[in-house]
Design a protein around this motif. Structure first.
Motif, short mmCIF file in Angstrom:
data_model
loop_
_atom_site.label_atom_id
_atom_site.label_comp_id
_atom_site.label_asym_id
_atom_site.label_seq_id
_atom_site.Cartn_x
_atom_site.Cartn_y
_atom_site.Cartn_z
N THR A 186 -7.96 -36.95 21.99
CA THR A 186 -8.14 -35.57 22.44
C THR A 186 -9.29 -35.51 23.44
O THR A 186 -10.45 -35.64 23.06
CB THR A 186 -8.46 -34.64 21.26
OG1 THR A 186 -9.53 -35.21 20.52
CG2 THR A 186 -7.27 -34.45 20.36
N ASP A 188 -10.23 -32.92 24.65
CA ASP A 188 -10.88 -31.81 23.96
C ASP A 188 -9.89 -31.32 22.91
O ASP A 188 -8.75 -31.79 22.86
CB ASP A 188 -11.27 -30.68 24.93
CG ASP A 188 -10.08 -30.16 25.73
OD1 ASP A 188 -9.19 -29.54 25.10
OD2 ASP A 188 -10.03 -30.39 26.95
N HIS A 190 -8.12 -28.86 22.61
CA HIS A 190 -6.94 -28.14 23.08
C HIS A 190 -5.90 -29.07 23.69
O HIS A 190 -4.80 -28.62 24.01
CB HIS A 190 -7.34 -27.08 24.12
CG HIS A 190 -8.25 -26.03 23.56
ND1 HIS A 190 -7.81 -25.01 22.76
CD2 HIS A 190 -9.59 -25.86 23.69
CE1 HIS A 190 -8.83 -24.24 22.42
NE2 HIS A 190 -9.93 -24.74 22.96
N HIS A 191 -6.25 -30.33 23.87
CA HIS A 191 -5.34 -31.26 24.54
C HIS A 191 -5.21 -32.54 23.72
O HIS A 191 -6.20 -33.18 23.37
CB HIS A 191 -5.82 -31.59 25.95
CG HIS A 191 -5.87 -30.39 26.84
ND1 HIS A 191 -6.99 -29.59 26.97
CD2 HIS A 191 -4.92 -29.83 27.62
CE1 HIS A 191 -6.74 -28.60 27.80
NE2 HIS A 191 -5.49 -28.72 28.21
N GLU A 193 -3.22 -36.29 23.26
CA GLU A 193 -2.49 -37.38 23.91
C GLU A 193 -2.05 -38.36 22.83
O GLU A 193 -2.87 -39.05 22.23
CB GLU A 193 -3.37 -38.08 24.94
CG GLU A 193 -3.80 -37.17 26.08
CD GLU A 193 -4.81 -37.83 27.02
OE1 GLU A 193 -5.19 -38.99 26.74
OE2 GLU A 193 -5.20 -37.19 28.01
N LYS A 211 1.86 -35.71 26.00
CA LYS A 211 0.70 -34.83 26.09
C LYS A 211 1.06 -33.46 25.55
O LYS A 211 2.11 -32.91 25.88
CB LYS A 211 0.21 -34.73 27.53
CG LYS A 211 -0.33 -36.05 28.07
CD LYS A 211 -0.92 -35.90 29.46
CE LYS A 211 -1.52 -37.20 29.93
NZ LYS A 211 -2.14 -37.08 31.29
N ILE A 212 0.17 -32.93 24.70
CA ILE A 212 0.42 -31.67 24.01
C ILE A 212 -0.75 -30.73 24.22
O ILE A 212 -1.91 -31.16 24.13
CB ILE A 212 0.62 -31.92 22.49
CG1 ILE A 212 1.74 -32.94 22.25
CG2 ILE A 212 0.90 -30.62 21.75
CD1 ILE A 212 1.74 -33.52 20.85
N THR A 213 -0.46 -29.48 24.49
CA THR A 213 -1.50 -28.46 24.60
C THR A 213 -1.50 -27.62 23.32
O THR A 213 -0.45 -27.14 22.87
CB THR A 213 -1.26 -27.55 25.82
OG1 THR A 213 -1.30 -28.34 27.01
CG2 THR A 213 -2.33 -26.47 25.90
N GLU A 215 -3.20 -24.30 21.97
CA GLU A 215 -3.99 -23.16 22.44
C GLU A 215 -5.03 -22.71 21.42
O GLU A 215 -6.17 -22.43 21.78
CB GLU A 215 -3.05 -22.00 22.79
CG GLU A 215 -2.17 -22.30 24.01
CD GLU A 215 -1.37 -21.08 24.43
OE1 GLU A 215 -1.53 -20.02 23.78
OE2 GLU A 215 -0.60 -21.19 25.41
#
Length: 740
Positions: A186, A188, A190-191, A193, A211-213, A215
């Motif tokens: 990560t 961060d 919010h993201h 991998e 890759k995943i967001t 929120e």
């Protein structure tokens, strides 16, 4: 000037691999725990018997004072064993990649497929893969596993013997996702991998990534162990489901340990890998129960002393919310026993470190790696090189670069000579040495510390010191649970018994340790309530110290506490002085006997101790709005059975833990009852073990006949794979549980 490794604040996202489906109709990962045949100390399978894995053959024997495993191994036999299973593969397996995955075999295993040696592993705690593709046929295939635990002693605790963890058949296309290559990062919170390596048929590789967001991330913690799910896939080839948790972690000498932006102190326990009366057999339900018992006892962290645990254990820590120190070895190049890891380290250390880290780096529960425990060569300069090699190998394999520790100890006056060794660690583990913390901080102000082992009786001092200093992250008591082996550690005994500690002389019939906060039946001891009160708060709790002379003049040992119990039944002690201990965070405690005020007292170290003359009846403590009481029990009237669950899965693997209690006519436990028991199981289950919490009771656990100790015993029942009802009968009392 000594260089101190600086801890960096990082966002950490970790994951646990779940069973997934391949692109074909074949199940990607199939459990192979049934259908095995076993023979002990003889390779002739005409003498074999049917067994279900996980299987520990050592626990299925009588305790024996002459057993070669001795005090360390709980006086249980070891030896050699052979397992055989016929694996039938249909035409759909043509052209597939077929592997066997062994989660743990103790020890020196060799795997043969259709007469060909296909693999194996010497270290009994490492999981390992065996590629059987070159050796299999369409139709019937013979899988034979040899196990050699005959060279003793090779462990300082009960290891068990055999295929004691799960075995899996893993089938994929020839191009497949490498299970232990999965990584989660990560940048961060919010993201996310999620990545892995794909292996082609010709052995070449290529990476895949998703890759995943996120929120509004829900951060994993012991209080909120929230898990996310995603999938990695190679279209038409392979797919693997991934479960992960998002968290941030930082640590340094000024701020201590910070999880998700909040300071956190570690109220930890060390745990061995065995599951009490069922031995080393790592059934998923037993591993989950072990973590649940520790969670209920108030711990927020566990140290897997002194080896990597089962995957089921780590999944339970992920799901229930338990931080973990994942430990590799007990020793390095200098021996503690004749046949321990010092014989393997030069050839196998990289493979064993990789087996631990690549398998386990995906778990959100793991916050720290440990490379060793009280290594013998700690005063030699070569030890620094070994520590550096082990630590750097872990850092290379762990993309999140979680901190590395090991448990250091000294029994002399030159603790500070370990500074170069300590500097190889991100967090320095102190075994029974936290009284050195303040002086060490003055000498090495950047050092981050935690007590990786402590004596149970030092609960207050360790709590107070951890709370006072941010550079002390917390404390791990030895131990969370009683366990088989290291016989007699934590024992109290009576004048006239064999004196001393287990390493000084054999203590048979002691076959287990008694230093746990929780006993072999799963019952919390009074020290457990005290420890949890210190770290977590909670209700006032009352217990009674056994009067010196009630059963004999009491002697304690290094890891013991005074025999104390939640009982107000002391027949024959009427009118004599007895000590009552009340644990409370309230400043004042009042004690009543039969509704008469006996005394009031201020608490010190969150406890108050009263000396009163014993009389039967009702003892009550009041502290603020808290009330707790103990009542004198009457004569034994019946058996009470309590199951840990309402329903079993009809899968041949699910376990039912049944607590057996002797109670009086009013349902109160009779604490001194020594009741002979006979346990019968019918219907859709079979009996695995019966035992009590007495570490010196040498009745075997496999026998259906046992007796209670302190009014309690435990029976463990396994599903036999059928749907219907499991019936447990103990001395005529019946308990029914559905199996669906």
């Amino acid at each position: 000037m000594m260089q101190i490794r600086k801890a960096m604040t990082v966002a950490v996202l970790l994951s646990s691999i779940m069973t997934a489906q391949a692109a074909s109709t074949i199940q990607r990962k199939q459990l192979l725990n049934d259908g095995w045949w076993f023979v002990e100390n003889d390779s002739n399978f005409t003498k074999s018997k049917a067994v279900t894995l996980p299987h520990d053959w050592s626990i299925l024997h009588d305790f024996d004072a002459k057993a070669s495993s001795g005090n360390d191994g709980g006086y249980l036999p070891t030896g050699k064993g052979w397992y055989r299973r016929v694996l039938t593969l249909g035409k759909e397996y043509v052209g597939k990649k077929v592997r066997l995955y062994f989660e743990g075999v103790y020890m020196n295993s060799r795997v043969y497929v259709n007469g060909h040696e296909a693999g194996g592993w010497p270290y009994g705690y490492s999981s390992f893969w065996v590629d059987v593709t070159p050796y299999i046929n369409i139709g019937q295939n013979e899988v034979v596993v040899s196990v050699d635990n005959s060279k003793q002693k090779n462990s300082r605790w009960f290891s068990g013997s055999g295929i004691y963890r799960n075995v899996w058949l893993v089938t994929t296309e020839k191009e497949y996702i490498d299970d232990w290559s999965i990584r989660v990062k990560t940048p961060d919170v919010h993201h996310v991998e999620v990545s892995a390596t794909v292996i082609r048929e010709d052995g070449t590789t290529y990476p895949i990534e998703r890759k995943i967001t996120v929120e509004n991330p829900r951060l994993w913690s012991p209080d909120d162990p929230y898990l996310y799910h995603t999938e990695l896939a190679v279209e038409g080839k392979d797919r693997v489901a991934v479960t992960y948790g998002i968290r941030t972690i930082s640590y340094d000498a000024k701020g201590g340990l910070v999880l998700n932006g909040k300071p956190l102190k570690l109220n930890g326990a060390c745990v061995h890998h065995d599951n009490g009366i069922i031995g080393a057999a790592a059934y998923d339900d037993a591993e989950y129960r072990k973590v649940r018992l520790m969670k209920e006892a108030g711990f927020n962290a566990l140290r897997t002393s002194h080896n990597p645990p089962s995957e089921a254990f780590l999944r339970a820590c992920d799901e229930l919310g338990m931080l973990v120190i994942d430990e590799a070895f007990d020793g390095w190049r200098e021996q503690k026993n004749d046949y321990d890891y010092h014989l393997l380290i030069d050839e196998w250390w990289q493979r064993d470190i990789d087996a631990m880290v690549l398998r386990d780096r995906v778990h959100p529960s793991i916050f720290c790696w440990s490379i060793g425990n009280e290594v013998i060569e700690r005063k030699k300069i070569e030890v620094v090189k070994t520590a550096h090699q082990l630590a750097e190998r872990i850092r290379m394999q762990d993309p999140e670069r979680r901190p590395v520790t090991s448990a250091l100890a000294a029994w002399d006056q030159d603790w500070d000579i370990y500074d170069p060794l300590a500097a190889e660690h991100d967090i320095v583990g102190y075994n029974y040495m936290m009284f050195k913390a303040e002086g060490d901080h003055e000498r090495v102000p950047g050092r981050v510390m935690m007590q990786t082992e402590s004596f149970p009786r030092d609960a207050w001092q360790n709590y107070e010191r951890s709370q006072k200093h941010p550079y002390i992250l917390g404390d791990f008591v030895w131990t969370g649970l009683d366990y088989i082996g290291e016989s007699g550690i934590g024992r109290y005994y009576y004048e006239g018994d064999v004196p001393g500690e287990g390493w000084e002389r054999p203590l048979y019939p002691w076959h287990a340790a008694y230093c746990g906060d929780v006993d072999l039946t799963g019952k919390r001891k009074p020290v457990s309530y005290y420890r949890s009160l210190l770290w977590n708060g909670g209700s006032t709790y009352m217990a009674v110290r056994e009067p010196d002379g009630y059963h004999g003049k009491v002697k304690t040992s290094m890891w013991s506490t005074w025999p104390t119990t939640d009982s107000w039944t002391w027949q024959g002690w009427e009118g004599k002085p007895i000590e009552v201990v009340v644990y409370s965070r309230e400043p004042q405690v009042k004690l009543y006997l039969n509704d008469q005020l006996i005394a009031g007292q201020s608490t010190k170290e969150m406890k108050a101790v009263f000396t009163i003359n014993y009389q039967p009846g009702t003892l009550r403590a009041e502290a603020g709005s808290d009330r707790c009481e103990l009542q004198t029990a009457g004569a034994p009237a019946r058996i009470r059975l309590t199951a840990d669950r309402q329903q079993l899965k009809a899968d041949g693997q699910s376990l039912l833990f049944v607590t057996i209690e002797v109670v009086d006519a009013q349902g109160r436990g009779v604490p001194e009852a020594q009741q002979p028991l006979e346990v019968k199981v019918s219907g859709c289950g079979e009996l695995l073990a019966v035992g009590n919490a007495n570490p010196r009771d040498n009745d075997p656990y496999y026998d259906a006949k046992h007796s209670t100790w302190n009014g309690r015993a435990l029976a463990v029942v396994r599903s036999n794979g059928k749907r219907g009802t499991v019936v447990v009968t103990v001395n005529g009392t019946r308990l029914k549980v559905k199996s669906e």
